[in-house]
Design a protein around this motif. Structure first.
Motif, PDB file in Angstrom:
ATOM      1  N   ILE A  44      37.482  83.982  69.444  1.00  0.00           N
ATOM      2  CA  ILE A  44      37.279  83.884  68.005  1.00  0.00           C
ATOM      3  C   ILE A  44      38.120  82.775  67.372  1.00  0.00           C
ATOM      4  CG2 ILE A  44      38.956  85.735  67.604  1.00  0.00           C
ATOM      5  CD1 ILE A  44      35.832  84.799  65.480  1.00  0.00           C
ATOM      6  N   LYS A  45      39.316  82.545  67.890  1.00  0.00           N
ATOM      7  CA  LYS A  45      40.145  81.490  67.289  1.00  0.00           C
ATOM      8  C   LYS A  45      39.489  80.124  67.417  1.00  0.00           C
ATOM      9  CE  LYS A  45      44.790  79.517  67.128  1.00  0.00           C
ATOM     10  NZ  LYS A  45      44.251  78.132  67.003  1.00  0.00           N
ATOM     11  N   ASP A  46      38.931  79.837  68.569  1.00  0.00           N
ATOM     12  CA  ASP A  46      38.259  78.554  68.766  1.00  0.00           C
ATOM     13  C   ASP A  46      37.041  78.432  67.851  1.00  0.00           C
ATOM     14  OD1 ASP A  46      39.542  77.323  71.447  1.00  0.00           O
ATOM     15  OD2 ASP A  46      39.375  79.492  71.656  1.00  0.00           O
ATOM     16  N   ILE A  47      36.337  79.535  67.669  1.00  0.00           N
ATOM     17  CA  ILE A  47      35.174  79.532  66.789  1.00  0.00           C
ATOM     18  C   ILE A  47      35.612  79.299  65.337  1.00  0.00           C
ATOM     19  CG2 ILE A  47      33.260  80.919  65.930  1.00  0.00           C
ATOM     20  CD1 ILE A  47      32.983  80.013  68.873  1.00  0.00           C
ATOM     21  N   GLU A  48      36.676  79.989  64.934  1.00  0.00           N
ATOM     22  CA  GLU A  48      37.168  79.810  63.567  1.00  0.00           C
ATOM     23  C   GLU A  48      37.712  78.398  63.352  1.00  0.00           C
ATOM     24  OE1 GLU A  48      38.403  84.447  62.531  1.00  0.00           O
ATOM     25  OE2 GLU A  48      39.939  83.039  63.243  1.00  0.00           O
ATOM     26  N   ASP A  49      38.356  77.844  64.368  1.00  0.00           N
ATOM     27  CA  ASP A  49      38.855  76.474  64.258  1.00  0.00           C
ATOM     28  C   ASP A  49      37.713  75.477  64.075  1.00  0.00           C
ATOM     29  OD1 ASP A  49      41.434  77.362  64.487  1.00  0.00           O
ATOM     30  OD2 ASP A  49      41.684  76.775  66.585  1.00  0.00           O
ATOM     31  N   ALA A  50      36.537  75.839  64.577  1.00  0.00           N
ATOM     32  CA  ALA A  50      35.358  74.979  64.408  1.00  0.00           C
ATOM     33  C   ALA A  50      34.687  75.192  63.050  1.00  0.00           C
ATOM     34  CB  ALA A  50      34.356  75.250  65.528  1.00  0.00           C
ATOM     35  N   GLY A  51      35.203  76.149  62.262  1.00  0.00           N
ATOM     36  CA  GLY A  51      34.695  76.364  60.914  1.00  0.00           C
ATOM     37  C   GLY A  51      33.724  77.515  60.768  1.00  0.00           C
ATOM     38  N   TYR A  52      33.733  78.438  61.741  1.00  0.00           N
ATOM     39  CA  TYR A  52      32.750  79.511  61.733  1.00  0.00           C
ATOM     40  C   TYR A  52      33.405  80.894  61.791  1.00  0.00           C
ATOM     41  CZ  TYR A  52      29.007  76.143  62.407  1.00  0.00           C
ATOM     42  OH  TYR A  52      28.129  75.104  62.229  1.00  0.00           O
ATOM     43  N   GLY A  53      32.807  81.824  61.048  1.00  0.00           N
ATOM     44  CA  GLY A  53      33.114  83.227  61.235  1.00  0.00           C
ATOM     45  C   GLY A  53      32.119  83.805  62.221  1.00  0.00           C
ATOM     46  N   ALA A  54      32.429  84.977  62.768  1.00  0.00           N
ATOM     47  CA  ALA A  54      31.554  85.516  63.805  1.00  0.00           C
ATOM     48  C   ALA A  54      31.636  87.026  63.898  1.00  0.00           C
ATOM     49  CB  ALA A  54      31.902  84.901  65.160  1.00  0.00           C
ATOM     50  N   ILE A  55      30.547  87.614  64.352  1.00  0.00           N
ATOM     51  CA  ILE A  55      30.536  88.988  64.843  1.00  0.00           C
ATOM     52  C   ILE A  55      29.894  88.945  66.221  1.00  0.00           C
ATOM     53  CG2 ILE A  55      30.443  90.072  62.572  1.00  0.00           C
ATOM     54  CD1 ILE A  55      27.440  90.549  63.055  1.00  0.00           C
ATOM     55  N   TRP A  56      30.260  89.899  67.095  1.00  0.00           N
ATOM     56  CA  TRP A  56      29.739  89.841  68.458  1.00  0.00           C
ATOM     57  C   TRP A  56      29.677  91.233  69.061  1.00  0.00           C
ATOM     58  CZ3 TRP A  56      34.332  88.010  66.649  1.00  0.00           C
ATOM     59  CH2 TRP A  56      35.507  88.598  67.145  1.00  0.00           C
ATOM     60  N   HIS A  57      28.861  91.335  70.087  1.00  0.00           N
ATOM     61  CA  HIS A  57      28.645  92.588  70.811  1.00  0.00           C
ATOM     62  C   HIS A  57      28.711  92.218  72.288  1.00  0.00           C
ATOM     63  CE1 HIS A  57      27.293  96.459  71.913  1.00  0.00           C
ATOM     64  NE2 HIS A  57      25.991  96.295  71.823  1.00  0.00           N
ATOM     65  N   GLY A  58      29.882  92.432  72.901  1.00  0.00           N
ATOM     66  CA  GLY A  58      30.132  91.921  74.234  1.00  0.00           C
ATOM     67  C   GLY A  58      29.941  92.944  75.343  1.00  0.00           C
ATOM     68  N   GLN A  59      29.974  92.430  76.555  1.00  0.00           N
ATOM     69  CA  GLN A  59      29.859  93.250  77.756  1.00  0.00           C
ATOM     70  C   GLN A  59      30.460  92.462  78.908  1.00  0.00           C
ATOM     71  OE1 GLN A  59      25.888  94.709  78.478  1.00  0.00           O
ATOM     72  NE2 GLN A  59      26.318  95.286  80.588  1.00  0.00           N
ATOM     73  N   LYS A  60      31.248  93.097  79.730  1.00  0.00           N
ATOM     74  CA  LYS A  60      31.963  92.396  80.787  1.00  0.00           C
ATOM     75  C   LYS A  60      31.002  91.786  81.803  1.00  0.00           C
ATOM     76  CE  LYS A  60      35.611  92.930  84.257  1.00  0.00           C
ATOM     77  NZ  LYS A  60      36.553  93.881  84.911  1.00  0.00           N
ATOM     78  N   LEU A  68      27.176  83.618  64.518  1.00  0.00           N
ATOM     79  CA  LEU A  68      28.192  82.779  63.890  1.00  0.00           C
ATOM     80  C   LEU A  68      27.646  82.261  62.560  1.00  0.00           C
ATOM     81  CD1 LEU A  68      28.956  82.870  66.923  1.00  0.00           C
ATOM     82  CD2 LEU A  68      29.547  80.448  66.778  1.00  0.00           C
ATOM     83  N   ALA A  69      28.512  82.165  61.565  1.00  0.00           N
ATOM     84  CA  ALA A  69      28.113  81.632  60.269  1.00  0.00           C
ATOM     85  C   ALA A  69      29.141  80.611  59.799  1.00  0.00           C
ATOM     86  CB  ALA A  69      27.971  82.747  59.238  1.00  0.00           C
ATOM     87  N   LYS A  70      28.665  79.482  59.328  1.00  0.00           N
ATOM     88  CA  LYS A  70      29.554  78.407  58.891  1.00  0.00           C
ATOM     89  C   LYS A  70      30.277  78.803  57.611  1.00  0.00           C
ATOM     90  CE  LYS A  70      27.770  74.515  57.443  1.00  0.00           C
ATOM     91  NZ  LYS A  70      27.116  73.173  57.460  1.00  0.00           N
ATOM     92  N   GLY A  71      31.603  78.843  57.672  1.00  0.00           N
ATOM     93  CA  GLY A  71      32.419  79.120  56.506  1.00  0.00           C
ATOM     94  C   GLY A  71      32.340  80.535  55.987  1.00  0.00           C
ATOM     95  N   ALA A  72      31.841  81.456  56.798  1.00  0.00           N
ATOM     96  CA  ALA A  72      31.691  82.847  56.331  1.00  0.00           C
ATOM     97  C   ALA A  72      31.663  83.779  57.529  1.00  0.00           C
ATOM     98  CB  ALA A  72      30.415  83.004  55.514  1.00  0.00           C
TER      99      ALA A  72
END
Length: 257
Positions: A44-60, A68-72
């Motif tokens: 998430i830090k790398d994504i935020e550094d690129a200017g994006y907020g995010a939600i995710w649903h992961g799996q190993k 991802l949304a720009k600025g939000a």
């Protein structure tokens, strides 16, 4: 508003390519598939550094979807599909971004055919249709974006005979996809390129990229109000040719205000 979908094929392995694409093309929304990481491992830090907020649903190690949304930060609506409580695959997440309902979808592959994996694929598509009907009933502008693992028509593959036995091209897979279209959803890329010949995936094997032996399985389906706003739909094909690229290319639509 530019909305994109990108099967990243491992967000950790492709992170430099993802950040590069975000920086260079600046989509307002990016739906990712096959992030292949548990929730706590999402960068998430790398994504935020690129200017994006995010939600995710992961799996190993498998599956996994994100928006991802720009600025939000996307406003999550739901994750997962109803209908099979025992299904633990991370294949669906849905959010509101700038007045548009957006879903990131990673539909099951379904191979080998016949077999339980193909049966699961068809059940999953039926569950997706049920969710799409619920979204439709809300009368909100909507985009169902992702890797559908369905080649809709023969014009969407470099060689129909080469893929004839694959789950992506079985009559049942195609029929389930066409049912969504018959429900009123618009395939944005097909609307923009009705003659076909536009690929979104090139396998790593057998020099598929070099031979341009690809097919179209990444789709953005638009509700009527978003279809009315469709200005363009294209594939960022060049990104497939970069070093350590995903085997998919990003696909996007641009909606008029």
């Amino acid at each position: 508003m530019r909305i994109a979908t990108f099967n990243i094929n491992g967000i950790k392995a492709r992170l430099p390519r993802l950040v590069e694409w975000l920086t260079e093309t600046q989509p307002d929304v990016a739906c990712l598939q096959e992030i292949k990481t548990q929730d706590e491992g999402f960068p998430i830090k790398d994504i935020e550094d690129a200017g994006y907020g995010a939600i995710w649903h992961g799996q190993k190690g498998f599956n996994g979807v994100a928006i991802l949304a720009k600025g939000a930060t996307p406003q999550e609506v739901t994750r997962g599909l109803e209908g099979e409580p025992e299904d633990e695959h991370s294949r669906y997440i849905e959010a509101d971004v700038n007045g548009v309902r957006i879903a990131s979808i990673y539909l099951p592959n379904g191979n080998p055919v016949p077999g339980p994996k193909f049966e699961y694929k068809l059940r999953w598509m039926a569950r997706l249709r049920a969710r799409a009907a619920q979204i439709w009933a809300e009368e909100v502008p909507a985009v169902l974006a992702g890797d559908y693992n369905v080649i809709p028509f023969d014009r969407d593959v470099w060689s129909p005979p080469a893929m004839a036995s694959d789950a992506l091209m079985q009559p049942e897979s195609r029929a389930a996809y066409k049912t969504l279209l018959n429900d009123g959803w618009t395939d944005a890329l097909a609307a923009r390129h009705p003659l076909g010949g536009v690929w979104t995936f090139w396998d790593y094997q057998a020099g598929a990229w070099q031979r341009d032996a690809g097919f179209r399985i990444d789709h953005l389906l638009l509700s009527p109000t978003t279809a009315d706003r469709l200005a363009d739909a294209q594939v960022d094909k060049a990104y497939r040719g970069r070093e350590k690229a995903s085997d998919h290319a990003p696909v996007w639509v641009r909606l008029k205000d």
